[in-house]
Design an enzyme around this catalytic site. Sequence first.
Site, PDB file in Angstrom:
ATOM      1  N   ASP A 191       0.809  -1.220   0.000  1.00  0.00           N
ATOM      2  CA  ASP A 191       0.000   0.000   0.000  1.00  0.00           C
ATOM      3  C   ASP A 191       0.844   1.273   0.000  1.00  0.00           C
ATOM      4  OD1 ASP A 191      -2.360   1.468   0.052  1.00  0.00           O
ATOM      5  OD2 ASP A 191      -2.465   1.494   2.240  1.00  0.00           O
ATOM      6  N   CYS A 193     -26.893  -6.949  -2.508  1.00  0.00           N
ATOM      7  CA  CYS A 193     -26.628  -6.290  -1.221  1.00  0.00           C
ATOM      8  C   CYS A 193     -26.059  -4.889  -1.450  1.00  0.00           C
ATOM      9  CB  CYS A 193     -25.663  -7.115  -0.384  1.00  0.00           C
ATOM     10  SG  CYS A 193     -25.285  -6.388   1.234  1.00  0.00           S
ATOM     11  N   CYS A 222     -23.270  -1.609   2.472  1.00  0.00           N
ATOM     12  CA  CYS A 222     -22.109  -0.746   2.679  1.00  0.00           C
ATOM     13  C   CYS A 222     -22.379   0.659   2.155  1.00  0.00           C
ATOM     14  CB  CYS A 222     -20.867  -1.344   2.020  1.00  0.00           C
ATOM     15  SG  CYS A 222     -20.995  -1.623   0.243  1.00  0.00           S
TER      16      CYS A 222
END
Length: 298
Positions: free
Chosen positions: A125, A184, A187
């Site tokens: 990262d 879904c 989030c």
Amino acid sequence: MESLLKKARECGFDACGVVPVDVLSRERERLERWIGQGFHAGMNYMANNIEKRENPALLVEGARSVIVTLTNYYTPKLQSEDIPVVARYAYGKDYHRVVKDRLFKLHTCLEEVTGGKITGRAFVDSAPVFEHEWARRAGLGWIGRNSLLIHPRLGSYCFIGVIISDFEPSRYSLPEERNFCGQCNRCVEACPTGALSSHEVNASLCIAYNTIERKDDIPSEMKKKMGDRFFGCDACQEVCPWNRKAVLHHVEEFSPNEWLMRMSREDWLSLDEEIFRERFKDSPLLRPGLEQIKRSVK
């Protein structure tokens, strides 16, 4: 590949896969479109070295493969109630160093197994690498609506580590072509600031960006929506059904900092630089620094 997976487990990784080097033109197009919309906010570095993100062979000359690892960091333990809140990934020591040390160890182990030198670099990262796409190609999960990688067993509370090298396994991992988010939308609906659309994040609205990356003052409207959060945000992960399966990590360095787990707003605002650095040595909280943390806590 079996020897790679075995060594990865011995080095402490929770999952691992390996894929051949490829040019990620589709991901480059998505990134350039995202930047064109201004969704990168003040992270101007996202527009740098795009050609290296697209083609990892430009990062490592002679690269043949991308080894991808996952390290679980989930803990069910939470901070005391009614105090400033940080994202779970910052409970312990900085993951960049912890995961990279394990990648170096894995690199050495592979050289011992193959009996030859492997030329490569480890990334956590901190470089122009499409980590999530490489993880998907390595069969380690799919990219959810919140843009995070979701592993079917580990969920999304995982750090991705990558080794780009000239290592060539006997066979490669199979990609995850399916997406198990289905219909879904939890989030997206749970994001306190509306930063999420399907598979994209508008950084200017993201609490993580505003509390960690942002250099100027946080807008008052954003402050209201942040609630008690002052470093990162787990809202989209907390509601994800796939994280119901999340299990306690096994990394000692990620054990919660006891100061962090109980410090009140007053404790943070009265903290001086010397004590801050003493209590949070090797913590991700050092990145924004004490003054920026106080700005977010106020």
